[in-house]
Motif scaffolding. Structure first.
Motif, mmCIF file in Angstrom:
data_model
loop_
_atom_site.group_PDB
_atom_site.id
_atom_site.type_symbol
_atom_site.label_atom_id
_atom_site.label_comp_id
_atom_site.label_asym_id
_atom_site.label_seq_id
_atom_site.Cartn_x
_atom_site.Cartn_y
_atom_site.Cartn_z
ATOM 1 N N TYR A 170 25.777 68.104 27.307
ATOM 2 C CA TYR A 170 27.331 68.683 26.806
ATOM 3 C C TYR A 170 27.258 68.248 25.433
ATOM 4 O O TYR A 170 27.137 67.377 24.908
ATOM 5 N N MET A 174 25.891 72.776 28.053
ATOM 6 C CA MET A 174 27.282 73.068 28.197
ATOM 7 C C MET A 174 28.014 73.097 26.943
ATOM 8 O O MET A 174 27.722 72.026 26.457
ATOM 9 N N ALA A 175 29.037 74.013 26.391
ATOM 10 C CA ALA A 175 29.320 74.045 25.384
ATOM 11 C C ALA A 175 28.500 73.183 24.061
ATOM 12 O O ALA A 175 28.939 72.264 23.413
ATOM 13 N N GLY A 227 32.680 77.761 27.422
ATOM 14 C CA GLY A 227 34.284 77.899 27.962
ATOM 15 C C GLY A 227 34.623 78.996 27.052
ATOM 16 O O GLY A 227 34.499 79.267 25.740
ATOM 17 N N ASP A 276 36.888 77.896 24.330
ATOM 18 C CA ASP A 276 36.327 76.939 23.373
ATOM 19 C C ASP A 276 36.234 77.176 21.873
ATOM 20 O O ASP A 276 35.786 78.442 21.596
ATOM 21 N N GLU A 290 30.077 82.429 30.871
ATOM 22 C CA GLU A 290 31.426 81.989 30.051
ATOM 23 C C GLU A 290 32.595 81.767 31.236
ATOM 24 O O GLU A 290 32.810 82.997 31.706
ATOM 25 N N LEU A 335 37.449 78.254 30.904
ATOM 26 C CA LEU A 335 37.699 76.881 30.371
ATOM 27 C C LEU A 335 37.781 76.613 29.078
ATOM 28 O O LEU A 335 37.290 77.689 28.355
ATOM 29 N N HIS A 373 36.718 73.711 25.536
ATOM 30 C CA HIS A 373 35.544 72.898 25.212
ATOM 31 C C HIS A 373 35.575 71.789 26.324
ATOM 32 O O HIS A 373 34.271 71.334 26.671
ATOM 33 N N LEU A 394 34.725 70.942 29.541
ATOM 34 C CA LEU A 394 33.927 72.055 30.157
ATOM 35 C C LEU A 394 33.468 71.188 31.570
ATOM 36 O O LEU A 394 33.412 71.676 32.595
ATOM 37 N N LEU A 452 34.235 73.441 36.962
ATOM 38 C CA LEU A 452 32.701 73.811 36.842
ATOM 39 C C LEU A 452 31.840 73.708 37.898
ATOM 40 O O LEU A 452 30.816 74.459 38.192
#
Length: 273
Positions: free
Chosen positions: A102, A126-127, A227, A230, A252, A255, A257, A259, A264
């Motif tokens: 992440y 993730m992000a 997100g 984000d 996508e 949410l 950032h 996340l 999720l």
């Protein structure tokens, strides 16, 4: 939980959790620890046994006492990231593993994929940082004026909070990210940890063209999650990388950032199989 003792670097602490039998190394975001992915208990953790790594200046990971501030600010070389997995292999045996990361943790995961493509089963990001040049970090880490400003902000009681308030005012960050970031800079020690954390990973720049080619060549399952709100690492910045992949799973979600939350977990659980 345990430690990976890496000569010349220090002790890297990791947490173990998950009811699955597939090994997965996981790298958290800033201000968290390797336990961050605990929340994904219905989706990820039923399939994988996670080894959640604590970054330096987080959790229980500790640099060797011989490291000077100058060395921290120069950053650790990627060879030391390779040592994470080599030391893990010494404990658990050389085998295929999956990776999850992440935010800034993605830099380490991407470098491991780049160095060990034949041993990576799957990667979930993730992000993610590292898929494109983030101009804010580039300015703070590599430009003389940015490095000067970053150091000043570390020492100042008012400069960093004032910057965050202005970023929130212009909607560069949302309320949740502002609250999290503010809680990480409200003491000089915390501001110093931000400074050291971002500097020690400054050399860890994944080669995204090579990584995309390796993912395709080795048929590594690649899941990318962003997100919708984000502002730090949006999907738009990652689109050139995504376009190079043969069969990415891209999501996508509604949410920002921030996340890695229960929402999720529910989203991933309800994806069509």
């Amino acid at each position: 939980m345990g430690f990976l003792t890496i000569p010349g670097l220090g002790k890297v602490h990791y947490h173990e959790y998950g009811s699955g039998d597939k090994p997965m190394l996981a790298f958290h975001g800033y201000g968290m620890t390797g336990k961050q992915f605990h929340v994904l208990k219905k989706s990820i953790l039923t399939k994988y046994h996670v080894y959640g790594i604590d970054h330096f200046f987080h959790g229980e990971s500790e640099l060797e006492s011989t490291w000077t501030e100058k060395e921290i600010l120069e950053g650790m070389p990627r060879e030391m990231v390779k040592a994470y997995l080599e030391e893990w292999f010494k404990i658990y045996g050389r085998q295929r593993v999956s990776l999850m990361a992440y935010s800034i943790g993605a830099n380490l995961a991407l470098i491991l994929l780049e160095e060990y493509p034949d041993l990576i089963e799957e990667i979930i990001l993730m992000a993610p940082d590292g898929l494109s040049v983030y101009k804010g970090f580039e300015f703070l880490m590599h430009k003389p004026m940015g490095k000067f400003f970053f150091r000043r902000a570390t020492k100042s009681k008012w400069l960093a909070p004032s910057l965050l308030k202005n970023l929130k005012r212009v909607r560069f960050i949302d309320d949740s990210l502002y609250t999290i970031a503010y809680n990480e800079i409200d003491t000089e020690k915390k501001r110093q940890d931000v400074y050291y954390t971002l500097n020690i990973i400054r050399q860890l720049k994944p080669d995204t063209n090579r990584i995309a080619a390796l993912i395709n060549q080795h048929h590594i399952k690649c899941t990318l999650i962003f997100g919708r709100d984000d502002k730090l690492f949006p999907i738009s910045a990652a689109k050139p990388f995504i376009a190079k992949l043969d069969d990415p799973q891209v999501h996508e979600v509604q949410l920002g950032h921030w996340l890695v939350v229960q929402a999720l977990d529910e989203y991933l659980l309800n994806l069509p199989q």
